[in-house]
Design a protein around this motif. Structure first.
Motif, PDB file in Angstrom:
ATOM      1  N   UNK A  65      17.324  73.609  57.137  1.00 59.51           N
ATOM      2  CA  UNK A  65      16.850  74.968  57.427  1.00 59.51           C
ATOM      3  C   UNK A  65      17.864  76.017  56.973  1.00 59.51           C
ATOM      4  N   UNK A  66      19.151  75.729  57.122  1.00 64.12           N
ATOM      5  CA  UNK A  66      20.169  76.707  56.753  1.00 64.12           C
ATOM      6  C   UNK A  66      20.378  76.765  55.246  1.00 64.12           C
ATOM      7  N   UNK A  67      19.922  75.769  54.522  1.00 63.81           N
ATOM      8  CA  UNK A  67      20.073  75.746  53.056  1.00 63.81           C
ATOM      9  C   UNK A  67      18.894  76.374  52.328  1.00 63.81           C
ATOM     10  N   UNK A  68      17.915  76.873  53.074  1.00 65.31           N
ATOM     11  CA  UNK A  68      16.753  77.494  52.422  1.00 65.31           C
ATOM     12  C   UNK A  68      17.069  78.878  51.937  1.00 65.31           C
TER      13      UNK A  68
END
Length: 60
Positions: A57-60
């Motif tokens: 989710x944080x790499x989107x």
């Protein structure tokens, strides 16, 4: 800046490899090794799952 709790965990590609080992491998020894690596690192499979989901989710 990395969260100090997150930085204690191995990199996401390694964790994903352990998940693959546990789920996809045809070899029972490899499946068990992937599972034991995840549990040893995160304390439970649920926490490992949360880590992967948060990282993705944080790499989107």
């Amino acid at each position: 800046m990395l969260d100090s709790k997150q930085s204690q965990y191995p990199p996401l590609p390694l964790v994903r490899t352990w998940v693959w080992m546990m789920i996809e491998s045809d070899n029972p020894d490899i499946r068990e090794k992937g599972k034991s690596n995840l549990i040893a690192t995160f304390g439970s499979l649920a926490k490992a799952n949360d880590y992967v989901a948060n990282q993705l989710a944080s790499n989107k």
